[in-house]
Design an enzyme around this catalytic site. Structure first.
Site, PDB file in Angstrom:
ATOM      1  N   HIS A  10       8.327  -8.015  -3.435  1.00 32.34           N
ATOM      2  CA  HIS A  10       9.668  -7.676  -2.972  1.00 32.34           C
ATOM      3  C   HIS A  10      10.431  -6.769  -3.930  1.00 32.34           C
ATOM      4  O   HIS A  10      11.500  -6.260  -3.584  1.00 32.34           O
ATOM      5  CB  HIS A  10      10.445  -8.941  -2.629  1.00 32.34           C
ATOM      6  CG  HIS A  10       9.883  -9.623  -1.414  1.00 32.34           C
ATOM      7  ND1 HIS A  10       9.678  -8.941  -0.236  1.00 32.34           N
ATOM      8  CD2 HIS A  10       9.463 -10.885  -1.205  1.00 32.34           C
ATOM      9  CE1 HIS A  10       9.155  -9.763   0.666  1.00 32.34           C
ATOM     10  NE2 HIS A  10       9.012 -10.939   0.100  1.00 32.34           N
ATOM     11  N   ARG A  45      -0.703  -4.713   2.228  1.00 31.33           N
ATOM     12  CA  ARG A  45      -0.747  -4.827   3.684  1.00 31.33           C
ATOM     13  C   ARG A  45      -1.260  -3.541   4.329  1.00 31.33           C
ATOM     14  O   ARG A  45      -1.156  -2.459   3.758  1.00 31.33           O
ATOM     15  CB  ARG A  45       0.654  -5.132   4.237  1.00 31.33           C
ATOM     16  CG  ARG A  45       1.078  -6.578   4.082  1.00 31.33           C
ATOM     17  CD  ARG A  45       2.472  -6.790   4.639  1.00 31.33           C
ATOM     18  NE  ARG A  45       2.805  -8.205   4.733  1.00 31.33           N
ATOM     19  CZ  ARG A  45       2.596  -8.962   5.801  1.00 31.33           C
ATOM     20  NH1 ARG A  45       2.052  -8.417   6.879  1.00 31.33           N
ATOM     21  NH2 ARG A  45       2.923 -10.224   5.809  1.00 31.33           N
ATOM     22  N   GLU A  70      -3.769 -10.141  -2.653  1.00 29.16           N
ATOM     23  CA  GLU A  70      -3.763 -10.715  -1.305  1.00 29.16           C
ATOM     24  C   GLU A  70      -4.073  -9.607  -0.309  1.00 29.16           C
ATOM     25  O   GLU A  70      -3.527  -8.503  -0.414  1.00 29.16           O
ATOM     26  CB  GLU A  70      -2.402 -11.335  -0.982  1.00 29.16           C
ATOM     27  CG  GLU A  70      -2.048 -12.528  -1.832  1.00 29.16           C
ATOM     28  CD  GLU A  70      -0.730 -13.160  -1.442  1.00 29.16           C
ATOM     29  OE1 GLU A  70      -0.470 -14.286  -1.882  1.00 29.16           O
ATOM     30  OE2 GLU A  70       0.052 -12.510  -0.711  1.00 29.16           O
TER      31      GLU A  70
END
Length: 239
Positions: A10, A45, A70
Site C-alpha cells: 500500500h 498482481r 505473493e
C-alpha cells in the site's frame, strides 16, 4: 517468538494514486527491516495495481531479511519468480474486481495446477507457501501436494462484527494451526491483522510468522514506519 513479515503493497498504492515516483516502497521496506521486520512481503498482481516488476527486482537486490512474493499460480508469474528468485513464494487466489484478496486458495478445485506450480518453484530452490482458509481438508491437501508452509487466512476473524462470530472464526484458526503443525507444515497467519486483533493470538505458539501490511502502513502515515513496525513487534513479542 513469532516473526513479522511486513507487506509494503500500500506504499505503492499511494504512489500509483498520483502516477508519481513516491512514496517509494523500496524505502519503506528498508525502514521496516531497520525497525526489526523479519521479512518483506509484496503481491505482484496481474493488473499491477500497486507493486510492479521494477519494485520486485529492486527489492530482491536490497532486502536483507527475507523477500516473500505473493502471486497467482500463472505461467507469467511463475516465469517472473523463477527469474527473480524470492526467498519464498506465497500462492494466492486473485480476481481483478476484488479490493484485496478475499479468501484462500481452493486447492480441491485447482489441485493439479497448484501441484505443478509448487514443483516448479521448489525445483528452483524457492520455498512455497499456500494462502489458505482455516479449512482442515484444504490444509491436508496442501501437505499432500508438498507445500512447505501455509498462511492461514485470518480475514473472517479480523472482520467479525460480534463476539460469537469472532470466537467461532478464531476456533477455526486454532484448529487449522494445530493440524498444520501436526503435518509438519510451517504455519503463518495473515490478512486483516491489526494492533488490536494481534493480541488474540496470545498462546497460539503454532504460528511461526504474521504477515501484516495495511494496519502497519496506515499507522506509519501517522507515526513513521520505524515506530509502526516496532509497536507491532512489541505486541508479537508479548504473545
Amino acid at each position: 517468538m513469532a516473526q513479522l513479515a511486513v507487506n509494503v503493497d500500500h506504499v505503492a498504492t499511494l504512489r500509483n494514486a498520483r502516477g508519481v515516483t513516491f512514496p517509494e516502497p523500496i524505502a519503506a521496506a528498508v525502514a521496516a527491516e531497520t525497525a526489526g521486520a523479519d521479512g518483506i512481503v509484496v503481491h505482484l498482481r496481474e493488473d499491477r495495481r500497486h507493486i510492479n516488476e521494477r519494485d520486485v527486482r529492486l527489492l530482491r537486490k536490497i532486502v536483507q531479511s527475507k523477500l516473500i512474493l505473493e502471486m497467482g499460480a500463472t505461467s507469467e508469474m511463475l516465469g517472473i519468480a523463477l527469474d527473480v528468485k524470492p526467498d519464498c513464494v506465497t500462492l494466492v487466489p486473485e480476481k481483478r474486481e476484488e479490493l484485496t484478496t478475499e479468501g484462500g486458495l481452493d486447492l480441491i478445485t485447482h489441485e493439479n495446477n497448484i501441484r505443478q506450480a509448487i514443483a516448479t518453484l521448489k525445483n528452483a530452490g524457492i520455498a512455497v507457501c499456500i494462502f489458505i482458509d482455516p479449512d482442515l481438508d484444504q490444509i491436508k491437501l496442501a501437505h499432500k501436494i508438498d507445500a512447505d508452509m501455509i498462511e492461514i487466512h485470518t480475514g473472517a476473524f479480523c472482520d467479525a462484527t460480534n463476539d460469537a462470530q469472532k470466537q467461532s472464526e478464531f476456533s477455526r484458526i486454532v484448529d487449522a494451526a494445530k493440524i498444520g503443525t501436526k503435518l509438519k507444515l510451517e504455519v503463518n497467519a495473515g490478512h486483516g491483522i491489526g494492533y488490536n486483533t494481534i493480541q488474540a493470538f496470545k498462546g497460539l505458539s503454532e504460528i511461526s510468522e504474521f504477515s501484516i501490511g495495511h494496519s502497519i502502513v496506515a499507522r506509519a502515515i501517522l507515526t513513521g514506519m520505524d515506530q509502526a513496525v516496532r509497536d507491532m513487534k512489541q505486541l508479537i513479542g508479548a504473545l
